[in-house]
Design a protein around this motif. Structure first.
Motif, PDB file in Angstrom:
ATOM      1  N   GLY A 146       0.808  -1.224   0.000  1.00  0.00           N
ATOM      2  CA  GLY A 146       0.000   0.000   0.000  1.00  0.00           C
ATOM      3  C   GLY A 146       0.831   1.259   0.000  1.00  0.00           C
ATOM      4  O   GLY A 146       0.331   2.322   0.371  1.00  0.00           O
ATOM      5  N   GLY A 147       2.104   1.134  -0.394  1.00  0.00           N
ATOM      6  CA  GLY A 147       2.969   2.306  -0.415  1.00  0.00           C
ATOM      7  C   GLY A 147       2.991   2.980   0.950  1.00  0.00           C
ATOM      8  O   GLY A 147       3.087   2.302   1.980  1.00  0.00           O
ATOM      9  N   SER A 148       2.857   4.305   0.946  1.00  0.00           N
ATOM     10  CA  SER A 148       2.929   5.035   2.218  1.00  0.00           C
ATOM     11  C   SER A 148       1.564   5.186   2.881  1.00  0.00           C
ATOM     12  O   SER A 148       1.448   5.854   3.902  1.00  0.00           O
ATOM     13  N   LEU A 149       0.521   4.530   2.327  1.00  0.00           N
ATOM     14  CA  LEU A 149      -0.827   4.765   2.869  1.00  0.00           C
ATOM     15  C   LEU A 149      -1.330   3.675   3.814  1.00  0.00           C
ATOM     16  O   LEU A 149      -2.496   3.697   4.223  1.00  0.00           O
ATOM     17  N   ALA A 150      -0.499   2.707   4.139  1.00  0.00           N
ATOM     18  CA  ALA A 150      -0.920   1.618   5.027  1.00  0.00           C
ATOM     19  C   ALA A 150       0.343   1.000   5.633  1.00  0.00           C
ATOM     20  O   ALA A 150       1.440   1.187   5.104  1.00  0.00           O
ATOM     21  N   PRO A 151       0.193   0.254   6.735  1.00  0.00           N
ATOM     22  CA  PRO A 151       1.391  -0.387   7.299  1.00  0.00           C
ATOM     23  C   PRO A 151       1.947  -1.418   6.309  1.00  0.00           C
ATOM     24  O   PRO A 151       1.226  -2.308   5.867  1.00  0.00           O
ATOM     25  N   GLU A 152       3.206  -1.212   5.949  1.00  0.00           N
ATOM     26  CA  GLU A 152       3.846  -2.015   4.895  1.00  0.00           C
ATOM     27  C   GLU A 152       3.730  -3.517   5.136  1.00  0.00           C
ATOM     28  O   GLU A 152       3.761  -3.991   6.272  1.00  0.00           O
ATOM     29  N   ASN A 153       3.652  -4.247   4.020  1.00  0.00           N
ATOM     30  CA  ASN A 153       3.731  -5.713   4.063  1.00  0.00           C
ATOM     31  C   ASN A 153       2.664  -6.384   4.928  1.00  0.00           C
ATOM     32  O   ASN A 153       2.925  -7.388   5.595  1.00  0.00           O
TER      33      ASN A 153
END
Ligand code: G3P
Ligand code: MG
Length: 247
Positions: free
Chosen positions: A18-25
């Motif tokens: 989600g790129g910078s819009l959600a907690p990665e991975n």
């Protein structure tokens, strides 16, 4: 230009789901990428102590979870109890570390392609390459486009090639090294994935002329993304999923 390898993938890829819009991975990162119209996600995979494939970028747990220490020292059931969402925001509190299998099920159900970055715990390069490739083969069995396995680790890519030669591989590196053609040939890679700041139009031509695909990371400026796409790069991996969007 020689024939380029098959490339069934879209040209825009959501970094870490989600790129910078959600907690990665995390699974919610993949959902976020999907909701923003992305048809492909990149994510990082490593092994637990009991040799399951899970999503996590760092070797250690502190930055993106409420755990501590080396992720690869913990079992799957221990890691699944951690919170991998609160570091990002309260709205994602309780978000677990997902397995590769759970992410494969989500992406396949949503018609999304996957770039599985093999990110071994240091010292575990070959085993991680082999076991992640074996798991990916199972998880994507019968799917119409295979997951693209990438890694900075030559040892991981080599082990993945031996374990699952039919899965396409990509060599990840910041800047093309002198011997890049030898490495790509030895690992039978379809593509090289370069840090975008090292990519010029001449680099795009050079990679294509040598018969390989080129992906670039991590591109967060829409003008730069457009420039790279106009030069013919095969994929742009981005954190700016709201500003560099397929829709
Ligand atoms: O696969 C591209 C990119 O994810 C490589 O760097 O550190 O973000 O995994 P990193
Ligand atoms: Mg990555």
């Amino acid at each position: 230009m020689p024939n380029l390898p098959e490339w069934p993938y879209p040209r825009l890829v959501a970094h870490r789901g989600g790129g910078s819009l959600a907690p990665e991975n995390t699974l919610n990162a993949m959902r976020c990428g999907s909701l923003h119209g992305f048809k492909m996600v990149e994510f990082d995979v490593k092994l637990t102590a009991d040799q399951h494939s899970i999503l996590l970028h760092d070797a250690t747990l502190e930055r993106t979870t409420n755990g501590a220490g080396t992720a690869g020292d913990w079992t799957l059931s221990e890691l699944e109890k951690l919170d991998a969402g609160s570091w990002y925001s309260d709205a994602f509190a309780g978000e677990p570390i997902p397995t590769l299998t759970a992410i494969a099920q989500f992406t396949l159900a949503h018609g999304m392609d996957s770039n599985v970055e093999i990110k071994p715990t240091p010292g575990m390069e070959s085993l991680t390459g082999a076991l992640v490739a074996r798991q990916a083969l199972k998880d994507w069995a019968g799917s119409k486009s295979p997951p693209l396995l990438s890694s900075f680790s030559v040892a991981s890519l080599k082990a993945a090639m031996i374990e699952a030669p039919e899965l396409p591989r990509a060599y990840l590196i910041d800047v093309l090294p002198e011997n890049w053609q030898d490495i790509l040939a030895e690992l039978k890679c379809v593509s090289v994935h370069l840090k975008h700041t090292s990519v010029t139009h001449a680099v795009v031509r050079k990679v294509h002329d040598a018969g390989h695909r080129l992906a670039v990371w991590t591109v967060n400026d829409p003008v730069r993304a457009q420039e790279l796409l106009s030069w013919g790069v095969d994929a742009v991996i981005t954190d700016a999923i709201d500003r560099i969007s397929p829709v």
